[in-house]
Design a protein around this motif. Sequence first.
Motif, mmCIF file in Angstrom:
data_model
loop_
_atom_site.group_PDB
_atom_site.id
_atom_site.type_symbol
_atom_site.label_atom_id
_atom_site.label_comp_id
_atom_site.label_asym_id
_atom_site.label_seq_id
_atom_site.Cartn_x
_atom_site.Cartn_y
_atom_site.Cartn_z
ATOM 1 N N GLU A 163 -18.013 65.534 -75.994
ATOM 2 C CA GLU A 163 -19.119 64.624 -75.726
ATOM 3 C C GLU A 163 -19.951 65.114 -74.537
ATOM 4 O OE1 GLU A 163 -17.168 60.847 -75.296
ATOM 5 O OE2 GLU A 163 -17.267 60.431 -77.447
ATOM 6 N N ARG A 164 -19.273 65.595 -73.477
ATOM 7 C CA ARG A 164 -20.006 66.143 -72.332
ATOM 8 C C ARG A 164 -20.819 67.374 -72.756
ATOM 9 N NH1 ARG A 164 -15.173 64.922 -69.769
ATOM 10 N NH2 ARG A 164 -14.486 67.099 -69.886
ATOM 11 N N ASN A 222 -21.947 68.005 -75.694
ATOM 12 C CA ASN A 222 -23.040 67.531 -76.539
ATOM 13 C C ASN A 222 -24.182 66.996 -75.682
ATOM 14 O OD1 ASN A 222 -24.370 66.926 -78.947
ATOM 15 N ND2 ASN A 222 -23.601 64.828 -78.937
ATOM 16 N N GLU A 223 -23.881 66.283 -74.606
ATOM 17 C CA GLU A 223 -24.911 65.781 -73.701
ATOM 18 C C GLU A 223 -25.661 66.945 -73.043
ATOM 19 O OE1 GLU A 223 -23.048 63.125 -70.951
ATOM 20 O OE2 GLU A 223 -22.503 61.682 -72.509
ATOM 21 N N VAL A 264 -7.965 62.811 -76.629
ATOM 22 C CA VAL A 264 -9.022 62.111 -75.898
ATOM 23 C C VAL A 264 -9.737 63.083 -74.968
ATOM 24 C CG1 VAL A 264 -9.454 60.333 -74.153
ATOM 25 C CG2 VAL A 264 -7.965 59.845 -76.090
ATOM 26 N N ARG A 265 -8.971 63.927 -74.268
ATOM 27 C CA ARG A 265 -9.599 64.893 -73.354
ATOM 28 C C ARG A 265 -10.521 65.854 -74.122
ATOM 29 N NH1 ARG A 265 -4.424 64.535 -71.482
ATOM 30 N NH2 ARG A 265 -3.795 66.481 -72.462
ATOM 31 N N ARG A 266 -10.069 66.265 -75.259
ATOM 32 C CA ARG A 266 -10.905 67.173 -76.070
ATOM 33 C C ARG A 266 -12.179 66.477 -76.538
ATOM 34 N NH1 ARG A 266 -6.597 70.267 -79.966
ATOM 35 N NH2 ARG A 266 -5.539 71.428 -78.316
ATOM 36 N N VAL A 267 -12.061 65.253 -76.981
ATOM 37 C CA VAL A 267 -13.219 64.499 -77.455
ATOM 38 C C VAL A 267 -14.192 64.285 -76.297
ATOM 39 C CG1 VAL A 267 -13.982 62.259 -78.334
ATOM 40 C CG2 VAL A 267 -12.016 63.393 -79.370
ATOM 41 N N GLU A 268 -13.688 63.917 -75.139
ATOM 42 C CA GLU A 268 -14.556 63.708 -73.980
ATOM 43 C C GLU A 268 -15.249 65.003 -73.581
ATOM 44 O OE1 GLU A 268 -11.845 62.034 -71.152
ATOM 45 O OE2 GLU A 268 -12.098 59.997 -71.922
ATOM 46 N N ALA A 269 -14.524 66.123 -73.655
ATOM 47 C CA ALA A 269 -15.143 67.415 -73.339
ATOM 48 C C ALA A 269 -16.243 67.734 -74.345
ATOM 49 C CB ALA A 269 -14.083 68.518 -73.332
ATOM 50 N N ARG A 312 -5.343 56.011 -74.330
ATOM 51 C CA ARG A 312 -5.653 56.864 -73.187
ATOM 52 C C ARG A 312 -4.613 57.975 -73.020
ATOM 53 N NH1 ARG A 312 -10.464 56.997 -72.425
ATOM 54 N NH2 ARG A 312 -10.169 57.957 -70.414
ATOM 55 N N CYS A 348 -0.629 60.935 -80.903
ATOM 56 C CA CYS A 348 -1.052 59.879 -79.997
ATOM 57 C C CYS A 348 0.010 58.789 -79.967
ATOM 58 C CB CYS A 348 -2.369 59.282 -80.461
ATOM 59 S SG CYS A 348 -3.727 60.462 -80.351
#
Length: 103
Positions: free
Chosen positions: A22-23, A25-26, A15-20, A10, A5
Motif C-alpha cells: 500500500e505504501r 502504491n501511494e 499484514v506487513r507485506r500488504v502495508e508495504a 494484526r 494468520c
Amino acid sequence: MTEKCTDNPRDCPLVRRVEALERANEQHSATHREMFKRIGDLERVSDVQENKLDTILKKLDELTEKVEALEAKPGKQWEGLVEKALWAVCAAVIAFLLGRVGL
C-alpha cells in the motif's frame, strides 16, 4: 506459503507485506501525478514554441517578398532606361529621314 494468520489480524505476517504494498502504491501514485504534471507542462511549452515558430515563418515570408521586390527594382529601372534609349534612337532616325526628305 507456510505463514498462517491467527485469530488476531494484526498478528498475521501478511499484514506487513500488504502495508508495504500500500505504501509503495501511494508512492507510485504520487510519481504518476508528478509525471502527468510534467507532461502537461511540456505540452504547454510545446504549444508556445509552435506559435512562436508560426510567427517567425510568417515574418520570414513577408521579408522574402520585400527582398524579392527590392531585387527586381533595379532590373525594372534598367528596362525603363533601355526602352527610353530605344525611343530616342528611333526618334533620331525618323528625324534624320524626315530631314533628308525635306520635311
